[in-house]
Design a protein around this motif. Structure first.
Motif, PDB file in Angstrom:
ATOM      1  N   ARG A  14      -7.597  -8.202  -7.222  1.00  0.00           N
ATOM      2  CA  ARG A  14      -7.551  -6.799  -6.771  1.00  0.00           C
ATOM      3  C   ARG A  14      -8.109  -6.653  -5.362  1.00  0.00           C
ATOM      4  N   LYS A  17      -5.543  -7.493  -2.983  1.00  0.00           N
ATOM      5  CA  LYS A  17      -4.539  -6.425  -2.896  1.00  0.00           C
ATOM      6  C   LYS A  17      -5.040  -5.230  -2.083  1.00  0.00           C
ATOM      7  N   ARG A  19      -7.116  -5.251   0.317  1.00  0.00           N
ATOM      8  CA  ARG A  19      -7.120  -5.599   1.728  1.00  0.00           C
ATOM      9  C   ARG A  19      -5.715  -5.569   2.308  1.00  0.00           C
ATOM     10  N   ARG A  20      -4.767  -6.115   1.565  1.00  0.00           N
ATOM     11  CA  ARG A  20      -3.411  -6.152   2.110  1.00  0.00           C
ATOM     12  C   ARG A  20      -2.807  -4.755   2.249  1.00  0.00           C
ATOM     13  N   LEU A  21      -3.162  -3.856   1.331  1.00  0.00           N
ATOM     14  CA  LEU A  21      -2.710  -2.472   1.469  1.00  0.00           C
ATOM     15  C   LEU A  21      -3.335  -1.805   2.692  1.00  0.00           C
ATOM     16  N   LYS A  24      -2.462  -1.971   7.126  1.00  0.00           N
ATOM     17  CA  LYS A  24      -1.629  -1.125   7.994  1.00  0.00           C
ATOM     18  C   LYS A  24      -2.405   0.057   8.591  1.00  0.00           C
ATOM     19  N   ARG A  37      -7.132   7.089  -4.012  1.00  0.00           N
ATOM     20  CA  ARG A  37      -5.895   6.800  -3.259  1.00  0.00           C
ATOM     21  C   ARG A  37      -5.515   5.321  -3.418  1.00  0.00           C
ATOM     22  N   MET A  41      -2.168   3.647  -5.570  1.00  0.00           N
ATOM     23  CA  MET A  41      -1.181   2.736  -5.000  1.00  0.00           C
ATOM     24  C   MET A  41      -1.036   1.472  -5.837  1.00  0.00           C
ATOM     25  N   LEU A  42      -2.014   1.197  -6.684  1.00  0.00           N
ATOM     26  CA  LEU A  42      -1.989  -0.070  -7.420  1.00  0.00           C
ATOM     27  C   LEU A  42      -2.009   0.112  -8.937  1.00  0.00           C
ATOM     28  N   ASN A  43      -1.726   1.319  -9.397  1.00  0.00           N
ATOM     29  CA  ASN A  43      -1.756   1.584 -10.848  1.00  0.00           C
ATOM     30  C   ASN A  43      -3.101   1.241 -11.474  1.00  0.00           C
TER      31      ASN A  43
ATOM     32  N   SER B 181       3.896  -2.163   1.234  1.00  0.00           N
ATOM     33  CA  SER B 181       3.290  -1.342   0.185  1.00  0.00           C
ATOM     34  C   SER B 181       4.016  -0.003   0.167  1.00  0.00           C
ATOM     35  N   LEU B 182       4.529   0.338  -0.986  1.00  0.00           N
ATOM     36  CA  LEU B 182       5.421   1.490  -1.120  1.00  0.00           C
ATOM     37  C   LEU B 182       4.672   2.703  -1.646  1.00  0.00           C
ATOM     38  N   ASN B 192       3.871  -4.342  -7.844  1.00  0.00           N
ATOM     39  CA  ASN B 192       4.058  -5.150  -6.642  1.00  0.00           C
ATOM     40  C   ASN B 192       3.851  -6.602  -6.966  1.00  0.00           C
ATOM     41  N   ASP B 194       2.946  -9.827  -5.019  1.00  0.00           N
ATOM     42  CA  ASP B 194       2.517 -10.283  -3.718  1.00  0.00           C
ATOM     43  C   ASP B 194       2.083 -11.743  -3.827  1.00  0.00           C
ATOM     44  N   THR B 197      -1.425 -12.665  -2.420  1.00  0.00           N
ATOM     45  CA  THR B 197      -2.546 -12.351  -3.311  1.00  0.00           C
ATOM     46  C   THR B 197      -2.765 -13.477  -4.315  1.00  0.00           C
TER      47      THR B 197
END
Lengths: 206, 206
Positions: A14, A17, A19-21, A24, A37, A41-43, B181-182, B192, B194, B197
């Motif tokens: 996690r 994940k 960090r990668r989100l 941007k 938030r 984004m990650l359920n 990331s959507l 996702n 990845d 990850t």
């Protein structure tokens, strides 16, 4: 900060994940993000996100959330290796090529430095920037290049034998993209990626 | 047994994995397996396995473990949809083809019934047994064929727009293989995948 070695696998996954989100947003000065938030984004639940971040010593600001730059840096310090990781990709079919391209475009310390295949047309060529060797050279190449992680994208019937050879060659971690369930010794870190499992999970929740 | 709808996503994911691991033993009569064996194969704790199976109403036999046939059947009753799921694959590059082949070989109720691409050379051909349509036909095809899940294997720059179009067409679940990331509405189940990850997790633990 010292590397925390006691984090559970799911937490590391996690954190990676998060960090990668967040990548941007990192050029925004003083940008913050709330746990709910990230969770959305990650359920995940916001509680889960807060618990993970507390584990690496970070508390959010109730009014503003987490500072994104600090978050990216702290996660990096926690989960990132001090030096680069060298990876072998075994099996250059469609999936192998796709995985190579994916990694090449990503920002990561994970470097694929060798590929292996039995197809004479692929051996001694360069595919997506990576040199392809014959599988018979595996043991030498892996030792010479200090490769410790292998991505397995071979046909299912070759999965078990290839894994044995990889482990004999000194590989310590395997990302298994085949549909075969592999038996590995306890000191080998095996991660299976199973597309069907992901689809079944989606099917259950929609 | 009634379908349990309150299972958390991670539990569903693990149940699906248990079942897929067990498939290869199911022809053995009266075969049993212990929780620690299942746990080992999946980098889990035996406690986790026992907790998951207790959630679906199954207790192991202390001396023999779990009956494999009963386990497969009960997991199926719990997580499997009563009817087949129809899936669209969007983007037929190397990864798209690999995913199609993977699903075709698997035993699952997940059926890919349409593929989409913008490449005129692919449109109106059949790839790995699946008809490829032009992306402009997406809305019609998805509605006509009751497709509710999409696998996204498009290039990163097309990911966001394609997802919007999929959701407008009635898709309820997305398996995202892109590195993007959507943002999706809360009623859409997004998963996702990845690769980075997974590699970072392996790198941390070896």
């Amino acid at each position: 900060m010292d590397r925390i070695v006691k984090l559970p696998p799911r937490t590391v996954e996690r954190l990676s994940k998060y960090r990668r989100l967040l990548y941007k947003y990192r050029d925004l000065d003083e940008a913050h993000i709330f746990s709910h938030r990230l969770a959305n984004m990650l359920n995940l639940t916001p509680e889960q996100v807060r618990r993970d971040l507390m584990l690496i010593g970070l508390n959010g600001n109730h009014r503003k959330g987490y500072n994104i730059k600090a978050l990216i840096e702290l996660i990096g310090n926690t989960i990132e290796p001090k030096e680069n990781h060298y990876i072998a990709l075994v099996g250059i079919g469609n999936l192998g090529r796709a995985v190579l391209n994916f990694i090449r475009k990503a920002e990561t310390r994970m470097n694929v430095v060798a590929a292996f295949d039995t197809d004479k047309n692929k051996v001694n060529t360069t595919i997506a920037g990576v040199r392809c060797f014959d599988t018979s050279e595996m043991e030498n190449v892996i030792r010479e290049r200090s490769i410790r992680i292998a991505i397995l994208t071979v046909p299912p019937e070759a999965a078990a034998d290839t894994t044995d050879l990889l482990i004999r060659s000194g590989i310590k971690g395997v990302l298994n993209f085949t549909s075969v369930s592999l038996d590995v010794p306890p000191d080998i870190y095996l991660k299976n990626y199973d597309i069907i499992t992901s689809l079944e999970e989606i099917g259950f929740f929609i």
